[in-house]
Design a protein around this motif. Structure first.
Motif, PDB file in Angstrom:
ATOM      1  N   GLN A 103       0.507  -1.144   0.521  1.00  0.00           N
ATOM      2  CA  GLN A 103      -0.203  -0.323  -0.148  1.00  0.00           C
ATOM      3  C   GLN A 103       1.013   0.593   0.498  1.00  0.00           C
ATOM      4  O   GLN A 103       0.928   1.317   0.806  1.00  0.00           O
ATOM      5  N   LYS A 125       4.978  -4.113  10.964  1.00  0.00           N
ATOM      6  CA  LYS A 125       5.198  -5.133  10.286  1.00  0.00           C
ATOM      7  C   LYS A 125       5.332  -6.102   8.904  1.00  0.00           C
ATOM      8  O   LYS A 125       5.607  -6.775   8.550  1.00  0.00           O
ATOM      9  N   VAL A 163       3.230  -1.097  13.949  1.00  0.00           N
ATOM     10  CA  VAL A 163       4.587  -0.185  14.082  1.00  0.00           C
ATOM     11  C   VAL A 163       5.223   0.004  12.442  1.00  0.00           C
ATOM     12  O   VAL A 163       6.262   0.286  11.946  1.00  0.00           O
ATOM     13  N   ARG A 170      -6.474   1.032  17.851  1.00  0.00           N
ATOM     14  CA  ARG A 170      -5.795  -0.400  17.535  1.00  0.00           C
ATOM     15  C   ARG A 170      -4.455  -0.527  17.931  1.00  0.00           C
ATOM     16  O   ARG A 170      -3.909  -0.947  18.915  1.00  0.00           O
TER      17      ARG A 170
HETATM   18  N1  LIG Z   1       7.618   2.542   6.461  1.00  0.00           N
HETATM   19  C1  LIG Z   1       6.129   2.300   6.283  1.00  0.00           C
HETATM   20  N2  LIG Z   1       6.164   3.137   4.994  1.00  0.00           N
HETATM   21  C2  LIG Z   1       4.577   3.779   5.063  1.00  0.00           C
HETATM   22  N3  LIG Z   1       3.307   3.427   5.589  1.00  0.00           N
HETATM   23  C3  LIG Z   1       3.692   2.737   6.472  1.00  0.00           C
HETATM   24  C4  LIG Z   1       5.036   1.908   7.235  1.00  0.00           C
HETATM   25  N4  LIG Z   1       5.110   0.699   7.757  1.00  0.00           N
HETATM   26  C5  LIG Z   1       3.955   0.890   8.336  1.00  0.00           C
HETATM   27  N5  LIG Z   1       3.186   1.593   7.279  1.00  0.00           N
HETATM   28  C6  LIG Z   1       1.296   1.500   7.943  1.00  0.00           C
HETATM   29  O1  LIG Z   1       1.090   1.795   8.859  1.00  0.00           O
HETATM   30  C7  LIG Z   1       0.298   0.866   9.370  1.00  0.00           C
HETATM   31  C8  LIG Z   1       0.358  -0.320   9.830  1.00  0.00           C
HETATM   32  O2  LIG Z   1       1.492  -0.573   9.548  1.00  0.00           O
HETATM   33  P1  LIG Z   1       1.503  -2.228   9.479  1.00  0.00           P
HETATM   34  O3  LIG Z   1      -0.513  -2.836   9.170  1.00  0.00           O
HETATM   35  O4  LIG Z   1       2.047  -3.040   9.157  1.00  0.00           O
HETATM   36  O5  LIG Z   1       1.466  -2.837  11.745  1.00  0.00           O
HETATM   37  P2  LIG Z   1       1.749  -3.627  11.873  1.00  0.00           P
HETATM   38  O6  LIG Z   1       3.051  -3.784  12.285  1.00  0.00           O
HETATM   39  O7  LIG Z   1       1.527  -5.075  10.862  1.00  0.00           O
HETATM   40  O8  LIG Z   1       0.497  -3.982  13.187  1.00  0.00           O
HETATM   41  P3  LIG Z   1       0.195  -5.619  12.925  1.00  0.00           P
HETATM   42  O9  LIG Z   1       0.650  -5.871  14.643  1.00  0.00           O
HETATM   43  O10 LIG Z   1      -1.910  -4.442  14.286  1.00  0.00           O
HETATM   44  O11 LIG Z   1      -0.840  -6.640  12.361  1.00  0.00           O
HETATM   45  C9  LIG Z   1      -0.824   0.403   7.892  1.00  0.00           C
HETATM   46  O12 LIG Z   1      -1.207   1.126   7.325  1.00  0.00           O
HETATM   47  C10 LIG Z   1       0.817   0.000   6.651  1.00  0.00           C
HETATM   48  O13 LIG Z   1       1.020   0.506   5.855  1.00  0.00           O
END
Ligand SMILES: Nc1ncnc2c1ncn2[C@@H]1O[C@H](COP(=O)(O)OP(=O)(O)OP(=O)(O)O)[C@@H](O)[C@H]1O
Ligand SMILES: [Mg+2]
Length: 460
Positions: free
Chosen positions: A99, A134, A132, A346
């Protein structure tokens, strides 16, 4: 594999050979591959070398792990995504499309890519707090390995259930989860047999359950020697051989070193905040005085991508000073995105969940660190608990892996996230410390600063 790919393999072999000044005969001797086979490959007459031939040639050419991986990809080992998809009955071996552009994370992407390419990490778990990034990081890495090296990707996520057929998901659960009927066991074995020695990246996004049978995962990795597993989770799985990658929030603006707007605009958290701002207020023009406020907002939000996104959505009704004031008074209130419909907070849920899973010792340490407020070194934990530096290191590792604490690059100074500070009154129970006030252990050998001395931290 197309003919063109086969020629690329031959060209790569010739280029590497010439670069180190070997003749075809010398390469044949060093690699124990026949000179005729080398000639045929270099001239594109043979285009599908066996996997062991590729390895022998790579060895003869003394290639680095990365160069070898590239050579293997050019040879088609990893370009059989269509075949893998057919055999496993999955629609696609392409990872989900990322995304938007990933902001920052160059080092993390490079490190993970390297681990998976070289096989230094066959099972890599990216940990960290909710939001964060991931999943975003895993998407980026999987896309690069797919596009650049032709790796088929099997993406297993609880949020996108229809990416893989049910029987494959069940087989994966049998490997990593708590499903353990004889049929599931059989499914896991069947999955291993289908993958065999093909290079496949299995992504387990958002794995919450801990595997009961480590031996099943270990056996799977043994039966499928080219498989790599990339998992994202709030905590490590604790499987032998697992490489744990603790993902910190994005880089924060440094109040002391980055005084000019141009410097601040290069910082990853500021860049991501501005990306979101442009969605909320298209055509927005940034003034110099806004940049300092944005930097302060990013610091309040710890550079946590999901928090930055949620807070930026409130700019539909707030200006920067009001947003900063609200975040200073009640940071958690603005972490539910500002939308027409009610949305879960969240970030808050994730932080509370991570804190709730700490054991009493770890929670008590976190509570003390929150009270003191300042940045700290490992010696501070030893001071609080009276534990040895080794045991204090274990507590600190747990706090880091769960993403409740961030560290500087050198792992010398640490800091509890501001958002955790905001929560600690509601989450950390007002229980007596499990150890005597001030600690009892002998840590006089610790070379660091006196534990309660305030040592400036670059993000303070
Ligand atoms: N480095 C980045 N650049 C641009 N957008 C980011 C970046 N890191 C995260 N995002 C955006 O921030 C949001 C949260 O990121 P993500 O879903 O990857 O977190 P996660 O650590 O997987 O959370 P969860 O533990 O709830 O699964 C998403 O919309 C993602 O696209
Ligand atoms: Mg995720």
């Amino acid at each position: 594999m197309s003919v063109l790919d086969g020629r690329r393999f031959g060209r790569l072999v010739r280029d590497h050979r010439m670069r180190i000044g070997l003749t075809q005969r010398q390469l044949a001797d060093l690699s124990t591959v026949s000179i005729r086979a080398i000639r045929d490959l270099e001239h594109g007459r043979a285009i599908r070398p066996r996997q062991d031939t590729v390895r022998l040639i790579a060895k003869g050419l003394r290639l680095s792990d990365r160069q070898r991986a590239d050579l293997e990809a050019a040879a088609g080992w990893g370009e059989d995504g269509g075949q893998v998809a057919g055999d496993l009955g999955v629609e696609s071996t392409t990872p989900p499309s990322p995304q938007g552009v990933i902001v920052g994370r160059d080092d993390e992407v490079a490190a993970l890519e390297e681990m998976l390419l070289t096989g230094r990490g066959r099972l890599v778990t990216v940990t960290g707090v909710t939001g964060v990034g991931k999943t975003r990081l895993a998407t980026e890495v999987a896309s690069r390995l797919h596009a650049g090296f032709g790796w088929p990707v099997l993406w297993n996520s609880s949020e996108e259930r229809d990416r893989l057929p049910r029987r494959i998901r069940t087989a994966i659960s049998a490997l990593f989860g708590d499903v353990s009927s004889p049929e599931d066991e059989a499914g896991a074995k069947e999955l291993a047999a289908l993958i065999g020695d093909r290079r496949v990246l299995l992504v387990l996004d958002g794995t919450r359950s801990l595997p009961l049978g480590h031996d099943r995962v270990t056996a799977f990795l043994g039966e499928c020697p080219e498989v790599r597993i990339l998992s994202t989770s709030g905590r490590p799985h604790g499987i032998p051989g697992e490489q744990v990658f603790a993902l910190m929030p994005l880089e924060l603006p440094d109040v002391r070193d980055q005084r000019s707007s141009a410097d601040l605009l290069r910082v990853a958290s500021v860049r991501l905040f501005l990306e979101h701002l442009r969605t909320v207020r298209p055509g927005f023009t940034l003034h110099d005085q806004d940049v300092q406020l944005i930097a302060a907002i990013c610091r309040r939000l710890d550079g946590l991508p999901l928090a930055l996104e949620a807070a930026a959505s409130w700019l539909a009704v707030y200006d920067f000073p009001v947003l900063l004031q609200c975040l200073t008074e009640e940071p958690l209130n603005l972490l539910s995105p500002f939308t027409e419909t009610w949305e879960r907070n969240r970030v808050e849920e994730g932080l509370k969940g991570a804190i709730a899973l700490l054991d009493p010792d770890q929670r008590a340490v976190l509570a003390r660190l929150c009270e003191s407020g300042s940045a700290f070194s490992i010696g501070r934990i030893a001071e609080y608990t009276g534990h040895s530096l080794t045991d204090s290191g274990r507590v600190l590792r747990e706090l880091l892996l769960r993403g409740l604490v961030r560290s500087d690059q050198h792992r010398v100074r640490f800091q509890v996230l501001n958002l955790v500070h905001a929560l600690h009154h509601t989450v950390v129970p007002d229980a007596p410390m499990p150890w005597p006030e001030g600690g009892t252990g002998d840590h006089s050998a610790f070379p660091g600063p006196t534990p309660h001395a305030h040592v400036p931290y670059r993000n303070e």
